[in-house]
Scaffold this motif. Structure first.
Motif, short mmCIF file in Angstrom:
data_model
loop_
_atom_site.label_atom_id
_atom_site.label_comp_id
_atom_site.label_asym_id
_atom_site.label_seq_id
_atom_site.Cartn_x
_atom_site.Cartn_y
_atom_site.Cartn_z
N ASP A 52 19.69 14.80 18.01
CA ASP A 52 18.47 14.00 17.92
C ASP A 52 17.23 14.88 17.97
O ASP A 52 17.29 16.05 18.37
N ARG A 53 16.13 14.31 17.61
CA ARG A 53 14.85 15.02 17.66
C ARG A 53 14.46 15.34 19.11
O ARG A 53 14.92 14.71 20.05
N ASN A 54 13.56 16.33 19.23
CA ASN A 54 13.00 16.70 20.54
C ASN A 54 14.08 17.08 21.55
O ASN A 54 13.98 16.77 22.74
N PHE A 55 15.15 17.73 21.05
CA PHE A 55 16.19 18.31 21.90
C PHE A 55 16.91 17.25 22.74
O PHE A 55 17.21 17.46 23.91
N GLN A 56 17.18 16.14 22.10
CA GLN A 56 17.88 15.04 22.76
C GLN A 56 19.24 14.82 22.10
O GLN A 56 19.51 15.31 21.02
N GLY A 57 20.09 14.05 22.79
CA GLY A 57 21.39 13.70 22.24
C GLY A 57 22.42 14.80 22.43
O GLY A 57 22.22 15.77 23.17
N ARG A 58 23.51 14.64 21.75
CA ARG A 58 24.62 15.60 21.84
C ARG A 58 24.15 16.98 21.38
O ARG A 58 23.39 17.10 20.42
N SER A 59 24.61 18.02 22.07
CA SER A 59 24.19 19.38 21.73
C SER A 59 25.39 20.31 21.64
O SER A 59 26.46 20.02 22.19
N TYR A 60 25.17 21.42 20.96
CA TYR A 60 26.22 22.43 20.83
C TYR A 60 25.57 23.81 20.88
O TYR A 60 24.61 24.09 20.16
N GLU A 61 26.09 24.67 21.74
CA GLU A 61 25.56 26.03 21.92
C GLU A 61 26.45 27.02 21.18
O GLU A 61 27.67 27.01 21.32
N CYS A 62 25.83 27.90 20.41
CA CYS A 62 26.58 28.83 19.56
C CYS A 62 26.09 30.25 19.80
O CYS A 62 24.89 30.47 20.00
N HIS A 63 27.03 31.23 19.76
CA HIS A 63 26.68 32.63 20.03
C HIS A 63 27.06 33.57 18.89
O HIS A 63 26.80 34.77 18.98
N SER A 64 27.67 33.06 17.84
CA SER A 64 28.07 33.92 16.74
C SER A 64 28.16 33.08 15.47
O SER A 64 28.00 31.87 15.50
#
Length: 244
Positions: free
Chosen positions: A78-90
């Motif tokens: 979602d906008r403004n850093f809301q909702g489901r998120s996923y962190e990636c490093h590569s």
């Protein structure tokens, strides 16, 4: 460096269990579990030898992990850093299973190239460290991000040679700096082929770094389709600098 010392591709539990110095009594001899098995070929069967290799292994793993985690990007549905998120490093060739759509992004470190479709296809976007609360902030055409890669650090010289025609024919010109308006310098609206000799570059369809984006790594591009374009129109281009 020996393959026995590598810890890439291991889970967090595996790395943790391999880096904690627990001791066990086996036959009256103090040993570090897991180390002897990895170095059973060692000619000297002594506690000092095993502990030496254990600490060498431990610090090497920490060294590798530090360099793996240097890059970080967080995708939000979602906008403004809301909702489901996923962190990636590569880099990742297919992000489909991690989120359905992407409407905001936070880049903690590194330069990232994002792609509309899996396997690095479709619209391309260049993002460096910063907050992007909606997809318009990265000049996105929609909320689809399906693959990504990290642009390597480059702190040396930059050089790109562009050509009027395919297969490196026609008028050509070398550039070492950013170019905000290709026609004013090159006298052609189109670039049909190019050679990236040093550094990483972003091509833009419109002047002043607007419109469709194309990421170019060192190498030869005999026709515009080689950099993912559907036509040869390039209005501007610039170097991809490394941002901490």
């Amino acid at each position: 460096m020996s393959d026995n010392l590598g810890c890439l591709g291991r889970s967090e539990d595996e790395v943790t269990s391999g880096s904690e110095a627990s001791e066990s009594e086996e036959g009256g001899e103090r040993r570090t579990p897991g180390v002897k098995e990895q170095h059973s070929h060692c000619p000297v069967d002594s506690e000092y030898y095993y502990y030496y290799y254990y600490y060498y292994y431990y610090y090497y793993c920490n060294y590798v992990n530090i360099h793996i985690l240097i890059f970080q990007i967080i995708f939000y549905e979602d906008r403004n850093f809301q909702g489901r998120s996923y962190e990636c490093h590569s880099e990742c060739s297919d992000l489909t299973s991690y989120f359905r759509h992407c409407n905001s992004i936070r880049v903690e470190s590194g330069n990232w190239i994002l792609y509309e479709h899996p396997n690095y296809r479709g619209h391309q976007y260049f993002l460096h460290r910063g907050d992007y609360p909606n997809f318009q902030q990265w000049m996105g055409y929609n909320d689809s991000i399906r693959s990504c890669r990290v642009s390597p650090q480059h702190q040396g010289s930059f050089r790109v040679r562009i050509y009027e025609k395919e297969d490196f024919r026609g008028q050509m010109m070398d550039f070492h700096e950013d170019c905000s308006h290709v026609y004013e310098r090159f006298r052609f609206h189109d670039i049909h082929s190019c050679q990236v000799q040093d550094g990483y570059w972003m091509f833009y369809e419109e002047p002043n770094y607007r419109g469709r984006q194309y990421y170019l790594r060192p190498g030869e591009y005999r026709r515009y389709s080689d950099w993912g374009a559907s036509n040869p129109r390039i209005g501007s281009f610039r170097r991809v600098h490394y941002f901490n």
